[in-house]
Design an enzyme around this catalytic site. Structure first.
Site, PDB file in Angstrom:
ATOM      1  N   ASN A  89       0.707  -1.090  -0.088  1.00 48.81           N
ATOM      2  CA  ASN A  89       0.083   0.039   0.249  1.00 48.81           C
ATOM      3  C   ASN A  89       0.695   1.393   0.282  1.00 48.81           C
ATOM      4  O   ASN A  89       2.033   1.294   0.441  1.00 48.81           O
ATOM      5  CB  ASN A  89      -0.923   0.143   1.119  1.00 48.81           C
ATOM      6  N   GLU A  98       0.230   5.001   0.755  1.00 52.94           N
ATOM      7  CA  GLU A  98      -0.497   6.088   1.299  1.00 52.94           C
ATOM      8  C   GLU A  98      -0.307   7.497   0.672  1.00 52.94           C
ATOM      9  O   GLU A  98       0.717   7.579   0.285  1.00 52.94           O
ATOM     10  CB  GLU A  98      -0.812   6.069   2.719  1.00 52.94           C
ATOM     11  N   CYS A 135      -3.888   0.874  -2.820  1.00 55.16           N
ATOM     12  CA  CYS A 135      -3.840  -0.479  -1.893  1.00 55.16           C
ATOM     13  C   CYS A 135      -3.124  -1.507  -2.657  1.00 55.16           C
ATOM     14  O   CYS A 135      -2.544  -1.314  -3.792  1.00 55.16           O
ATOM     15  CB  CYS A 135      -5.316  -1.253  -1.982  1.00 55.16           C
ATOM     16  N   GLU A 183      -2.970  -4.703  -3.409  1.00 54.01           N
ATOM     17  CA  GLU A 183      -3.410  -5.692  -4.388  1.00 54.01           C
ATOM     18  C   GLU A 183      -3.583  -4.724  -5.615  1.00 54.01           C
ATOM     19  O   GLU A 183      -2.929  -5.441  -6.769  1.00 54.01           O
ATOM     20  CB  GLU A 183      -4.518  -5.927  -3.977  1.00 54.01           C
ATOM     21  N   CYS A 213     -10.099  -5.263  -0.060  1.00 53.00           N
ATOM     22  CA  CYS A 213     -11.232  -4.447  -0.009  1.00 53.00           C
ATOM     23  C   CYS A 213     -12.091  -4.597  -1.279  1.00 53.00           C
ATOM     24  O   CYS A 213     -11.795  -5.111  -2.447  1.00 53.00           O
ATOM     25  CB  CYS A 213     -10.852  -2.969   0.184  1.00 53.00           C
ATOM     26  N   CYS A 271     -10.659  -3.290  -4.801  1.00 57.31           N
ATOM     27  CA  CYS A 271      -9.594  -4.070  -5.160  1.00 57.31           C
ATOM     28  C   CYS A 271     -10.352  -5.730  -5.625  1.00 57.31           C
ATOM     29  O   CYS A 271      -9.596  -6.178  -6.816  1.00 57.31           O
ATOM     30  CB  CYS A 271      -8.476  -4.716  -3.985  1.00 57.31           C
TER      31      CYS A 271
HETATM   32  N1  THU Z   1      -5.229  -1.502   2.320  1.00 57.14           N
HETATM   33  C1  THU Z   1      -4.867  -2.396   1.348  1.00 57.14           C
HETATM   34  O1  THU Z   1      -3.812  -2.143   0.869  1.00 57.14           O
HETATM   35  N2  THU Z   1      -5.476  -3.253   0.669  1.00 57.14           N
HETATM   36  C2  THU Z   1      -6.921  -3.713   1.176  1.00 57.14           C
HETATM   37  O2  THU Z   1      -7.467  -4.636   0.557  1.00 57.14           O
HETATM   38  C3  THU Z   1      -7.414  -2.789   2.112  1.00 57.14           C
HETATM   39  C4  THU Z   1      -6.834  -1.595   2.700  1.00 57.14           C
HETATM   40  C5  THU Z   1      -4.541  -0.347   2.827  1.00 57.14           C
HETATM   41  C6  THU Z   1      -5.095   1.128   2.333  1.00 57.14           C
HETATM   42  C7  THU Z   1      -4.494   1.790   3.544  1.00 57.14           C
HETATM   43  O3  THU Z   1      -3.288   2.178   3.313  1.00 57.14           O
HETATM   44  C8  THU Z   1      -4.469   0.931   4.688  1.00 57.14           C
HETATM   45  O4  THU Z   1      -4.567  -0.408   4.354  1.00 57.14           O
HETATM   46  C9  THU Z   1      -5.454   0.881   5.699  1.00 57.14           C
HETATM   47  O5  THU Z   1      -7.003   1.287   5.018  1.00 57.14           O
END
Ligand code: THU
Length: 140
Positions: A44, A46, A55, A57, A88, A91
């Site tokens: 991820n 941010e 994300c 994925e 999520c 994704c």
């Molecule tokens: N996140 C992912 O990388 N993949 C997911 O399927 C759900 C959430 C990340 C986004 C953010 O940086 C952190 O997890 C918290 O939501």
């Protein structure tokens, strides 16, 4: 291509260690196995503008597509402490664009404590994915 799950889990955990997550402090790593046996990882990423966060994925998938891969055999996601996190909703839909419903997905915690992974398929994670080809707009 039969997945080497241990190798994929390690790749996903290594990717999580590279996460850029100063806002949530929640690390996620993803490892995609391509049909020809390559492993493409993502973490991820941010952003100060929270909604611009990527994300793990989707980073792995976009990277794989940009590298020329089009067929995928497995996905491992590493996140969380005890209970692993599943991908999520966004994704899941993005994965469904390129990956078959039967593709196995394993979700594991960041640290391997020997617990069994969440083992599921993409189709079970996202039944009835939106599919524009299966449901084209009416012709006018
Ligand atoms: N996140 C992912 O990388 N993949 C997911 O399927 C759900 C959430 C990340 C986004 C953010 O940086 C952190 O997890 C918290 O939501």
């Amino acid at each position: 291509m039969r997945p080497d799950w241990k190798r994929l889990e390690q790749a996903a955990r290594d990717a999580a260690a590279r996460a850029h997550c100063p806002y949530s402090r929640y690390r996620v790593g993803a490892a995609l196995l391509t049909a020809d046996g390559a492993i493409v990882t993502g973490c991820n990423v941010e952003n100060a503008s929270y909604g611009a966060t990527l994300c793990a994925e989707r980073v792995a998938l976009a990277r794989a597509i940009a590298e020329g891969h089009r067929a995928f055999a497995a996905l491992v996601v590493a996140a969380g402490n005890v209970a692993p996190a599943t991908p999520c909703g966004i994704c899941r839909q993005v994965l469904a664009e390129f990956c078959p419903p039967a593709m196995p997905v394993r979700c594991v915690p960041l640290v391997d404590a020997g617990a069994p992974p969440v083992a599921i398929t993409l189709g079970a994670l996202l039944p009835h994915a939106f599919n524009l080809r299966a449901s084209p707009p009416p012709k006018d």
